[in-house]
Scaffold this active site. Structure first.
Site, PDB file in Angstrom:
ATOM      1  N   GLU A 161       1.286  -1.128  -0.189  1.00 53.72           N
ATOM      2  CA  GLU A 161       0.036   0.187   0.068  1.00 53.72           C
ATOM      3  C   GLU A 161       0.832   1.456   0.085  1.00 53.72           C
ATOM      4  OE1 GLU A 161      -2.596  -0.789   2.969  1.00 53.72           O
ATOM      5  OE2 GLU A 161      -4.469  -1.944   1.710  1.00 53.72           O
ATOM      6  N   GLU A 189      -5.192  -8.035  -1.507  1.00 53.24           N
ATOM      7  CA  GLU A 189      -6.532  -7.743  -0.058  1.00 53.24           C
ATOM      8  C   GLU A 189      -8.243  -6.832  -0.880  1.00 53.24           C
ATOM      9  OE1 GLU A 189      -4.736  -4.954   3.004  1.00 53.24           O
ATOM     10  OE2 GLU A 189      -2.932  -6.164   2.289  1.00 53.24           O
TER      11      GLU A 189
END
Length: 534
Positions: free
Chosen positions: A200, A342
């Site tokens: 991320e 995810e």
């Protein structure tokens, strides 16, 4: 995941987020090779928007995240529970998850790193092991079930995530060198299929004074696309067979939009941390080894952050267009495969169930659909919860029912240290030769079950290849899980067949077959090595 921030639209502020997303489009632009179920044979590579195995057969990763190695525990969470670690992997595989995505921090890789939070009564075989040694055991066991493993550099330190791939205390050189170490450690083991380079990347600072991860801005200190190339090529220089998973950013500029500055040019379109791949077509990641790049966005629901599109009057019809824009176009235009690293939700808001159903449908069905790893197995994910419930044994049936039609279960054995998937054991072992001895140790016991290890030594003068150990249990004792062999039970007879990567048992050599069982504790009886009684 892990309380990640989400950025939504022009007016996004830091928000507590979790992890996750999925991706995919139901569009296929190239015919797929007929593929068996499971995760294929040998190492994986790419072909257009497909992930394929060493034979060219299409493989769909339908996996799950098992986190903890990125936290202060430096190893998998749930090892404190009453469900043994192998039992948890058994459950994941039986539900249809064919891949484990394993988050880690560089802290867990340091010499002297110590794993904590382990129930030594339930998992005595993990006591005293380093985080990497525990990871070795999980990889070997998962591979024996036909599962694959993706390693995810989730955090530079266990303290928290970072917008950039380096920090003042963890340099880019450390990030890359640790990746090369892992690539070399698991070289030849086809269970481990690739590297998710950094979790991320996201914006920091306010435009135009951005300090976070950008995409295509050209600044070597902030351009995530360029950093992914440096790390990816360094990994491929020592392990050319791995897939390189590259996440997106949040805002391509690397900065948060400032809606109070009255400058519309700064109000760019932002998405989830790691979820914005809008610039990947114009500024693609360039790797020295072809057919190794997989884009890996994250996608979440309102339990992580209420993005503007969840409040739109045309929700949920607007969702496919959102996904197309941020990452789905890469798949639909046959540019590269998508593996959503995810995605998840507590499903507490009714909209989240609709979101998850729409997202799974968007990925497509069967082997031609987009790949994904759900966030998460862990029930202690604060923003999403897990597939496992708080006892780490029972499952959230509501979530599982939505995911189930899209899961492709692992089949047979996976890749072992030789990198060769295990074959189905033959029904007839070689003729008996020589002799053997057997020694049994009960490792653990609990109400309704026990754990044991049976060590068999070849006392003959000839190598037994392949070896096969059998034993008898009293009625009422049933196998729960086994390792170091393909362990099955028929009636009261248990058979442990050699894995292909350790099929030979030389004279004087021993093999230890581990297992957990249900029922009253009982030592194996009538132990035989290839039909010769021990």
């Amino acid at each position: 995941m892990h309380r990640r921030s989400a950025l939504g639209g022009a007016i996004t502020a830091l928000a507590t987020a979790a992890a996750g997303v999925l991706v995919a489009a139901a569009v296929s632009t190239a015919p797929a090779v007929a593929a068996p179920a499971g995760t294929g044979t040998g190492y994986l590579h790419t072909n257009g928007n497909k992930i394929v195995d060493s034979t060219g057969a299409t493989v769909r990763i339908t996996g799950i995240n098992w986190f903890g190695m990125e936290t202060d525990n430096k190893t998998f969470h749930g090892l404190w529970s009453t469900n043994p670690w192998r039992g948890q992997i058994d459950k994941m595989a039986s539900l249809g998850y064919n891949t484990l995505r394993v988050p880690y921090s560089n802290d867990a890789l340091k010499p002297g790193a110590t794993a904590s939070g382990i129930n030594d009564f339930v998992n005595p075989d993990l006591v005293g092991l380093s985080p990497l040694q525990i990871l070795d055991k999980v990889i070997n066991y998962a591979g024996g079930k036909g599962m694959r493993v993706i390693l995810d550099r989730h955090r530079p330190t266990s303290a928290g995530q970072s917008a950039l791939w380096y920090t003042p205390t963890v340099s880019e050189a450390t990030w890359i060198n640790d990746w090369k170490m892992l690539a070399q450690r698991y070289a030849g083991n086809t269970t481990v299929i690739g590297a998710d380079l950094h979790n991320e990347p996201h914006a920091e600072g306010t435009n135009p004074a951005a300090t976070g991860a950008c995409w295509g801005c050209g600044d070597p200190a902030r351009d995530w696309r360029l950093a992914a190339e440096r790390a990816g090529n360094a990994i491929l220089s020592v392990q050319p067979n791995w897939l390189i998973f590259v996440e997106g950013v949040s805002c391509p500029s690397g900065g948060l939009s400032n809606v109070w500055d009255n400058d519309p040019s700064n109000d760019e379109d932002c998405g989830w941390w790691g979820g914005n791949l809008t610039k990947a077509k114009d500024f693609p990641v360039r790797l020295d080894v072809p057919n190794r790049l997989v884009y890996s966005p994250h996608e979440y629901a309102t339990s992580v952050f209420e993005q503007n599109w969840f409040k739109s009057p045309d929700f949920p019809a607007n969702l496919p267009g959102i996904w197309d824009k941020y990452w789905g176009y890469l798949y639909k235009q046959n540019i590269a495969p998508i593996m959503m690293g995810e995605f998840g939700s507590t499903l507490a808001d009714p909209r989240d169930k609709v979101w998850l159903e729409k997202l799974m449908a968007y990925t497509g069905t069967g082997i031609d659909g987009m790949s994904f790893t759900y966030w998460s197995w862990n029930p202690n994910s604060g923003d999403t919860g897990g597939i496992a419930l708080d006892d780490w044994t029972n499952i959230n049936t509501t979530k599982q029912a939505i995911l189930q039609p899209y899961l492709i279960a692992p089949v047979g054995g996976g890749g072992g240290p030789t990198g060769t998937p295990t074959a189905t054991p033959t029904s007839s072992p070689p003729p008996p030769t020589g002799g053997c001895t057997g020694a049994y140790q009960q490792v653990n016991a609990w109400q309704g079950g026990f754990q044991g290890e049976l060590t068999v030594t070849n006392t003959g003068t000839a190598t037994v290849n392949p070896w096969q150990v059998t034993w008898a249990w009293p009625a009422g004792v049933s196998l729960a899980s086994g390792w170091n062999a393909t362990v099955t039970q028929s009636g009261t007879t248990v058979t442990a067949a050699a894995p292909t990567w350790a099929g030979a048992l030389a004279p004087g050599a021993s093999v230890t077959v581990g297992f957990t069982a249900n029922g009253a504790s009982a030592a194996p009886g009538t132990v035989k090595l290839n039909s010769v009684a021990c």
